[in-house]
Design a protein around this motif. Structure first.
Motif, PDB file in Angstrom:
ATOM      1  N   GLU A  60     -45.817 -42.471 -18.530  1.00 12.50           N
ATOM      2  CA  GLU A  60     -44.735 -43.096 -17.771  1.00 12.50           C
ATOM      3  C   GLU A  60     -43.707 -43.747 -18.697  1.00 12.50           C
ATOM      4  O   GLU A  60     -42.502 -43.680 -18.459  1.00 12.50           O
ATOM      5  CB  GLU A  60     -45.304 -44.136 -16.806  1.00 12.50           C
ATOM      6  N   PHE A  62     -43.121 -42.985 -22.007  1.00 10.98           N
ATOM      7  CA  PHE A  62     -42.503 -42.082 -22.978  1.00 10.98           C
ATOM      8  C   PHE A  62     -42.112 -40.737 -22.383  1.00 10.98           C
ATOM      9  O   PHE A  62     -41.875 -39.777 -23.110  1.00 10.98           O
ATOM     10  CB  PHE A  62     -43.459 -41.839 -24.154  1.00 10.98           C
ATOM     11  N   ARG A  63     -42.047 -40.642 -21.091  1.00  4.70           N
ATOM     12  CA  ARG A  63     -41.952 -39.359 -20.398  1.00  4.70           C
ATOM     13  C   ARG A  63     -40.923 -38.407 -21.012  1.00  4.70           C
ATOM     14  O   ARG A  63     -39.764 -38.759 -21.203  1.00  4.70           O
ATOM     15  CB  ARG A  63     -41.612 -39.588 -18.924  1.00  4.70           C
ATOM     16  N   ASN A  64     -41.394 -37.186 -21.309  1.00  5.68           N
ATOM     17  CA  ASN A  64     -40.542 -36.087 -21.763  1.00  5.68           C
ATOM     18  C   ASN A  64     -41.340 -34.805 -21.605  1.00  5.68           C
ATOM     19  O   ASN A  64     -42.580 -34.846 -21.500  1.00  5.68           O
ATOM     20  CB  ASN A  64     -40.080 -36.297 -23.214  1.00  5.68           C
ATOM     21  N   PRO A  65     -40.684 -33.654 -21.565  1.00  6.34           N
ATOM     22  CA  PRO A  65     -41.401 -32.395 -21.294  1.00  6.34           C
ATOM     23  C   PRO A  65     -42.504 -32.085 -22.298  1.00  6.34           C
ATOM     24  O   PRO A  65     -43.552 -31.547 -21.915  1.00  6.34           O
ATOM     25  CB  PRO A  65     -40.294 -31.346 -21.340  1.00  6.34           C
ATOM     26  N   LEU A  66     -42.313 -32.398 -23.571  1.00  6.02           N
ATOM     27  CA  LEU A  66     -43.347 -32.108 -24.569  1.00  6.02           C
ATOM     28  C   LEU A  66     -44.584 -32.950 -24.333  1.00  6.02           C
ATOM     29  O   LEU A  66     -45.719 -32.456 -24.411  1.00  6.02           O
ATOM     30  CB  LEU A  66     -42.796 -32.354 -25.977  1.00  6.02           C
ATOM     31  N   LEU A  67     -44.405 -34.224 -24.048  1.00  2.00           N
ATOM     32  CA  LEU A  67     -45.537 -35.114 -23.810  1.00  2.00           C
ATOM     33  C   LEU A  67     -46.269 -34.755 -22.531  1.00  2.00           C
ATOM     34  O   LEU A  67     -47.509 -34.815 -22.461  1.00  2.00           O
ATOM     35  CB  LEU A  67     -45.050 -36.562 -23.745  1.00  2.00           C
ATOM     36  N   GLU A  68     -45.531 -34.368 -21.507  1.00  2.00           N
ATOM     37  CA  GLU A  68     -46.126 -34.107 -20.206  1.00  2.00           C
ATOM     38  C   GLU A  68     -47.051 -32.897 -20.194  1.00  2.00           C
ATOM     39  O   GLU A  68     -47.821 -32.716 -19.243  1.00  2.00           O
ATOM     40  CB  GLU A  68     -45.022 -33.942 -19.155  1.00  2.00           C
ATOM     41  N   GLU A  69     -47.027 -32.089 -21.238  1.00  6.33           N
ATOM     42  CA  GLU A  69     -47.977 -30.985 -21.332  1.00  6.33           C
ATOM     43  C   GLU A  69     -49.396 -31.500 -21.515  1.00  6.33           C
ATOM     44  O   GLU A  69     -50.370 -30.816 -21.170  1.00  6.33           O
ATOM     45  CB  GLU A  69     -47.609 -30.070 -22.498  1.00  6.33           C
ATOM     46  N   ALA A  74     -48.566 -31.486 -29.625  1.00  7.43           N
ATOM     47  CA  ALA A  74     -47.262 -31.098 -29.099  1.00  7.43           C
ATOM     48  C   ALA A  74     -46.772 -29.867 -29.839  1.00  7.43           C
ATOM     49  O   ALA A  74     -46.873 -29.784 -31.066  1.00  7.43           O
ATOM     50  CB  ALA A  74     -46.263 -32.243 -29.282  1.00  7.43           C
TER      51      ALA A  74
END
Length: 370
Positions: A60, A62-69, A74
């Motif tokens: 929540e 640091f939300r970004n597409p790479l982290l959300e995987e 990464a």
């Protein structure tokens, strides 16, 4: 006034790829909720509490597409088009040495393995040490040398690092944090989204060795058993598997939370069922006996030199043969399959003909094992 649902369900979307993407999003929303007011040891065990903490605090923030995987590392694409995998991990195991390894080997192998199962060839790692005042210099020197030996064995270099000293009582002897970078070969694609019904689940060797070895090494249980940690780098095994089974869909090393938690993460993310055959699980009889005595399910015990792979059915035989032909993979086995149903659930077929649900790890039966 009637309310209108703005986001369609997966069943209402005609395109198969769009349905898959929406189904993945739907199941990711079902990850555990954070209900605690303070951090507990369970939040570090790799199960439901860990997932809730990571999702609701760190993702929540640091939300970004790479982290959300939420992968083991990464995957980064450079402007040149080349891809790198980047991973980091901290090690707080107690005791610092145990049968089959030490914090030194864990710190190297853990990061190497996270990179390897991300599809990368590990190259470089960093090492940061938090050292408690009063820690013996001779012991610290030994740990550094052990890390060098482990790095050489894994084919990586320790290229940067940091040291911090904290007052006596502010740490438990020594904490180590490593980060690593690896290069992803061109054309190599591994992802949960590529998993399909009919795929097979393969494990690279016996499970639960590391967690039980550390537990017994603490000496607070009246159990004597010849159990050693499985700590080892798996990058050579991964490369052998991918050469023999190039269609391999996805991999994950089964550390905290064990095999059961890894399979649950997969099932919940892709909205498919994972069915494991208990009779096919490779478990050392001594490890199984200790788990039985302690009332611990071995599928929830950590490993530090094993990984789970999802392989197309037609490549399964070649995959297992390749693993068994290499050091550390002699007990590799097909343990289950991916099915359309039960969606989002991991089920275990028992030797008695029944079926039970395997949930993510709840609580913290084996604290501080890595």
């Amino acid at each position: 006034m009637t309310s209108e649902r703005l986001t369609p369900s997966a069943s209402e979307v005609p395109d198969p790829e769009d349905r898959t993407r929406l189904r993945i999003e739907e199941f990711r929303k079902r990850r555990p909720r954070l209900v605690d007011d303070v951090v507990t040891m369970a939040h570090g065990a790799g199960g439901k509490s860990s997932a809730a903490l990571v999702d609701h605090v760190f993702v929540e923030a640091f939300r970004n597409p790479l982290l959300e995987e939420l992968g083991d590392g990464a995957l980064l694409r450079l402007p040149t088009g080349e891809r790198l995998a980047f991973s980091t991990d901290s090690y707080v195991v107690q005791p610092l040495e145990f049968p089959g390894g030490s914090i030194a080997e864990l710190a190297v192998n853990g990061t190497v393995n996270d990179l390897a199962v991300s599809g990368a060839v590990p190259q470089w790692i960093s090492a940061a040490f938090v050292i408690e005042e009063g820690f013996p210099i001779d012991r610290l020197t030994q740990i550094a040398r052990q890390m060098r030996v482990a790095a050489d064995a894994a084919g990586v270099q320790v290229v940067t690092g940091d040291t911090k000293v904290v007052p006596h009582g502010a740490a438990d002897g020594l904490y180590v944090t490593t980060a690593g970078v690896g290069v992803v070969p061109a054309g190599r694609e591994l992802s949960m989204e590529s998993v399909r019904p009919g795929d097979r689940v393969v494990v690279s060797g016996t499970i639960a060795d590391h967690g039980m070895a550390v537990m017994l090494a603490r000496g607070n249980l009246d159990i004597e058993a010849d159990i050693a940690s499985d700590s080892m780098p798996v990058n050579a095994l991964v490369e052998g598997l991918l050469a023999a089974a190039p269609g391999t869909r996805w991999m994950r090393d089964a550390t905290r939370g064990g095999l059961g938690t890894v399979c649950n993460e997969l099932a919940q993310a892709v909205g498919l069922g994972v069915v494991i055959d208990e009779g096919l699980l490779p478990i050392d009889p001594t490890v199984l006996g200790c788990c039985d005595m302690l009332g611990i399910d071995p599928v929830h015990v950590a490993n530090e030199g094993k990984f789970v792979a999802v392989v197309p059915a037609e490549e399964t035989e070649a995959a297992v043969a390749a693993l068994r032909s290499r050091a550390g993979g002699g007990q590799a086995a097909v343990i289950g399959e991916v099915l359309a149903e039960p969606a989002g659930i991991v089920a275990m077929r028992t030797p008695f003909g029944g079926t039970r649900i395997v949930d993510m790890l709840v609580g913290d039966p084996l604290p501080r094992i890595c």
